[in-house]
Scaffold this motif. Structure first.
Motif, mmCIF file in Angstrom:
data_model
loop_
_atom_site.group_PDB
_atom_site.id
_atom_site.type_symbol
_atom_site.label_atom_id
_atom_site.label_comp_id
_atom_site.label_asym_id
_atom_site.label_seq_id
_atom_site.Cartn_x
_atom_site.Cartn_y
_atom_site.Cartn_z
ATOM 1 N N SER A 56 -0.862 1.456 -10.759
ATOM 2 C CA SER A 56 -0.553 1.758 -9.354
ATOM 3 C C SER A 56 -1.814 2.098 -8.570
ATOM 4 N N SER A 78 2.721 1.622 -3.409
ATOM 5 C CA SER A 78 1.828 2.009 -4.507
ATOM 6 C C SER A 78 1.377 3.462 -4.370
ATOM 7 N N SER A 79 1.166 3.926 -3.137
ATOM 8 C CA SER A 79 0.790 5.334 -2.965
ATOM 9 C C SER A 79 1.939 6.262 -3.346
ATOM 10 N N ASN A 116 0.832 -1.203 0.000
ATOM 11 C CA ASN A 116 0.000 0.000 0.000
ATOM 12 C C ASN A 116 0.868 1.255 0.000
ATOM 13 N N PHE A 163 -3.211 0.146 -5.367
ATOM 14 C CA PHE A 163 -3.487 0.881 -4.140
ATOM 15 C C PHE A 163 -4.901 0.604 -3.632
#
Length: 115
Positions: free
Chosen positions: A63, A15-16, A12, A67
């Motif tokens: 992405s 991806s952020s 997470n 996320f």
């Protein structure tokens, strides 16, 4: 189970960060608005169809999907965890109050003189 949660948290976070970097690297549509209106006379360059998506926009979409999936996975794992966290209202005893035997006299309200 904690290792799985940690792995999802790491995915997470990465991806952020990837979304942030990829969005900042992309060229905005409104950046060449003056050249588009002045040179060609048509607004198709600014407001037109997206056309072929380039590498950065595709990676941003991938992405974002990762996320969102990791956010949903974290929500699912935390809601179905074996241990209870937070407040547990099932163990709270409900007590009923009975009126007391003492009688209270109400205080009369003062009449207001302003009209």
């Amino acid at each position: 189970m904690e290792a799985f949660k940690t792995l999802i948290w790491i995915v997470n976070i990465f991806s952020s960060l990837a979304i942030i970097v990829l969005v900042l690297m992309q060229h905005g549509k409104g950046a060449d608005a003056g050249a588009s209106f002045g040179g060609s006379g048509s607004a198709q360059g600014v407001f037109g169809s997206a056309g072929n998506a380039n590498f950065l926009s595709r990676m941003t979409a991938i992405s974002a999907m990762i996320f969102f999936a990791s956010c949903l996975a974290l929500g699912y794992v935390n809601s179905n965890s074996g241990k209870k966290s937070g407040l547990d209202f099932s163990t709270v005893k409900q007590t009923t109050t009975t009126p007391s035997s003492t009688t209270e006299t109400p205080i009369p309200q003062a009449a207001s003189g302003a009209k």
